[in-house]
Every structure is written in structure tokens, then in C-alpha cells.
Enzyme design. Sequence first.
Site, PDB file in Angstrom:
ATOM      1  N   ARG A   1      23.933 -17.966  43.137  1.00 39.57           N
ATOM      2  CA  ARG A   1      25.209 -17.849  43.853  1.00 39.57           C
ATOM      3  C   ARG A   1      26.437 -17.913  42.939  1.00 39.57           C
ATOM      4  O   ARG A   1      27.352 -17.105  43.083  1.00 39.57           O
ATOM      5  CB  ARG A   1      25.293 -18.903  44.960  1.00 39.57           C
ATOM      6  CG  ARG A   1      24.282 -18.722  46.081  1.00 39.57           C
ATOM      7  CD  ARG A   1      24.227 -17.293  46.585  1.00 39.57           C
ATOM      8  NE  ARG A   1      23.358 -17.138  47.744  1.00 39.57           N
ATOM      9  CZ  ARG A   1      22.492 -16.148  47.906  1.00 39.57           C
ATOM     10  NH1 ARG A   1      22.378 -15.231  46.957  1.00 39.57           N
ATOM     11  NH2 ARG A   1      21.768 -16.055  48.982  1.00 39.57           N
TER      12      ARG A   1
ATOM     13  N   ASP B   1      23.208  -7.474  58.634  1.00 34.37           N
ATOM     14  CA  ASP B   1      24.284  -8.453  58.793  1.00 34.37           C
ATOM     15  C   ASP B   1      25.558  -8.026  58.080  1.00 34.37           C
ATOM     16  O   ASP B   1      26.637  -7.970  58.684  1.00 34.37           O
ATOM     17  CB  ASP B   1      23.842  -9.830  58.266  1.00 34.37           C
ATOM     18  CG  ASP B   1      22.821 -10.498  59.174  1.00 34.37           C
ATOM     19  OD1 ASP B   1      22.653 -10.029  60.313  1.00 34.37           O
ATOM     20  OD2 ASP B   1      22.192 -11.468  58.737  1.00 34.37           O
TER      21      ASP B   1
ATOM     22  N   SER C   1      13.380 -14.902  56.886  1.00 34.21           N
ATOM     23  CA  SER C   1      14.650 -14.796  56.186  1.00 34.21           C
ATOM     24  C   SER C   1      14.350 -14.993  54.711  1.00 34.21           C
ATOM     25  O   SER C   1      13.834 -16.043  54.316  1.00 34.21           O
ATOM     26  CB  SER C   1      15.626 -15.865  56.687  1.00 34.21           C
ATOM     27  OG  SER C   1      16.803 -15.857  55.912  1.00 34.21           O
TER      28      SER C   1
END
Length: 410
Positions: A95, A15, A179
Site C-alpha cells: 500500500r 468496484d 476477496s
Amino acid sequence: MAKEKVVLAYSGGLDTTAVIPWLKEKFDYDVICCCVDCGQESELEGLDERARLSGASKLYIEDINDDFAENFIMPCVQAGAVYENSYLLGTSMARPAIVKALVNVARKEGATAICHGATGKGNDQIRFELGIKALAPDLKIIAPWRMTDVWTMQSREDEIAYCKSKGIDLPFDASHSYSRDRNLWHISHEGLELEDPSCAPNYDHMLVMSVTPEKAPDVVTDVTMTFEKGIPTSVNGKKMKVADIIRTLNKMGGENGIGIVDIVENRVVGMKSRGVYETPGGTILMAAMRQLEELVMDRATLEEKKNIANKMAQVIYEGKWYTPLCQALIAFVQSTQEFMTGEVKFKLYKGNIIKAGTTSPYSLYNESLASFTTGDLYDHHDATGFITLFGLPLLVRAKKMLELENTKTE
């Protein structure tokens, strides 16, 4: 005139590799790739060659494992922050740590934009972008998967074909797997049979860090941990930094089937999603913290801290790490850690964490008070007055209700 620079959050996967030529074609950017190592244990060798082959001018590999462990994981562990009673915030905590590294690279390179590969249905787009807005409000944010007018690829096959059309031949295939997101704290799994909540997870095919409790050895693993002011300092007598303690506990927990969670959670964007999380070391560390906490922390503070933990989990899940509220919640939790020092012992056995004794110089457990024999600090007669006052509202209401009942029957 020099081209504008964009920093791409780069994993080395298909990706984000396909994004490199796309950014050059659509925006004429000079693409700076940044792979942030937060313990995902992905193969980092060859990433530089792959990024350059795909058109990037530079690749940074930023090791943030210690920063992640000490400044992001530990505040959540100390709080006991768990989202919807099950999710130990592995991706949610990572994150903002990754964003911090991306912004640092962007500043160093004089970039004008940051690009991420998060999808338009997930939570990560929110976490990345709120973090960037908070730390670097002047930088543009590019999210290809939401830009459906210019990002036309919808599958791995599309991405592979696009790269080949640009003369880039990459070692990827179109096979579909779970995923996954891995870091020092956990690994998550989504997709395949998990998309049908009526299906059991295929653990034999799925698990990476762990075995199921059924396949764990039929032998007890004894563990002793020490803490100083809310920070873990050793495992079985060996002093280690926090990141290495987590790695050690991951191995122990994984071997004993600890911390496998199958959850349907509520995403920020409004949908439910199902995932399986492996958090072996994190599950152990949080249990060890609670084991010490229940001995040391007073009732009123512990009660309020539980409320803080729930709020903090929600705030962090929603990507609001760099907000005044989140930092205030962390500050409250930090203020409760002054006396979180001691030793905890427990056993790991087939998915279970079994307490085996706790000691602390700050223990509030008083054997004289707790025993059934009369101690110096407790007079049984005092309980009579206490119960009278403590139960007074109940008594008053009960008498009133009885009075009204009698009035009806007269």
C-alpha cells in the site's frame, strides 16, 4: 474553467470501475485512473478502453515492481518483520508503494484529490490515507465506501445496474468469489467459507500460486542462494535482480506447497478477520535470510533485532510506513546488514524448508570454540567464575528465602 482532477486508484475491477461515473456525477471531477502494477499479474490489456468507456479521461499504468521489491519488501525481509507470528505483510508493504505512485501521478496531473476503493471495515483505508497524508497533505481524500449518504451501492448487482444506467455495459457478472489481493510478494484470500472460523479452507478451490503440501511432488528441490550485504543476488547460480528472485522463489515454493497460512488476525479497526495467505517465495526468502543471519549476527544485536522486527511489523501493518518511527526502525535494520554476505543451501519438500548448509566470510561460528574438544580460546576453568557471578542474584535470593523459611519455623 477547467474541472478539478481526481486520481483514482484503479484496479480495472467492478468496484473501481463503478466509481468513475460516480465521481463525475457527484463531484463533477475530471477522473484520472491510475493502475499501479506491483506484480498482481492481473490482465492489464483492455484497461484503457474500459476506463475511458466508464468516463475516465486518462489511464496511467505504473510499473513499480522493482521499487516495491527493493525499497519496500527488502527492508521487511531484512528485519524479519512478521505480523502476529504468521502474516508476512504482503498487502501492508504494497500500500505505501502504491500510494507513492498515486501521489506522483496526482502531482504530474495537478490533481486536487485522490480516491481509493477500500472498504470502511478494513486496514487498507488506513494505509492509503496515512500514506497520502504523509506525502501529500494538501490533497483531498475520497473514500466512496465510507460515504454512505452519497454512495448507496451495497452489492455487485447495485454497481452493475448503476453502470448500465449510465450507458456503460461492462463484462462483469454478479457472482461472488473470494476477496483477493495479489502482488509480487503474495496473494490473500478472504470471504466465503473463511468467514466461519470453524470451517476448513477449501484449498482446491482457493489456491492460485500454490498446491497444498499433500499435492506437492514426492521429490526434493535443492536450492542454493547467495546474499551480499543483506540483498539476495542469485538462485542456483543464476544472478538476478530482487524482483526476479522473488518470482523464481514463488514458482519453486508454490510447486512445493511452501508458505500457505490460515490466520485469524487482529485488524487495526478493532475486529478479528480470517484470511488465507499464499506467500511461497517470501517464506523461502525470509527463511534463507534467517539461515545466514544466525551464522553471522552476534547474539546481542540479534536479540534486539527481534524486538525491532515485532515493532516494525505492527507499525507497517497499521499503515505508518511514512513515519519517523518506521524510517528509524528501517535504518536500524539496515545498519545490521553490512556483513550479511554468504551462501545458503536448503531443500524444499512438501511444505518444508530444510537447511542444507551455510557459509559466509563473516561467520562467527568458531569450530575450535564450538567443538567438545578444548580450544585455544576457551579454558574450561573460566566457566566456574562465570557461573558464580552469573548466578549470584539467584543464589542471593535463594539464601534469603531459605533464611526467611527457617525464621518461620523457629
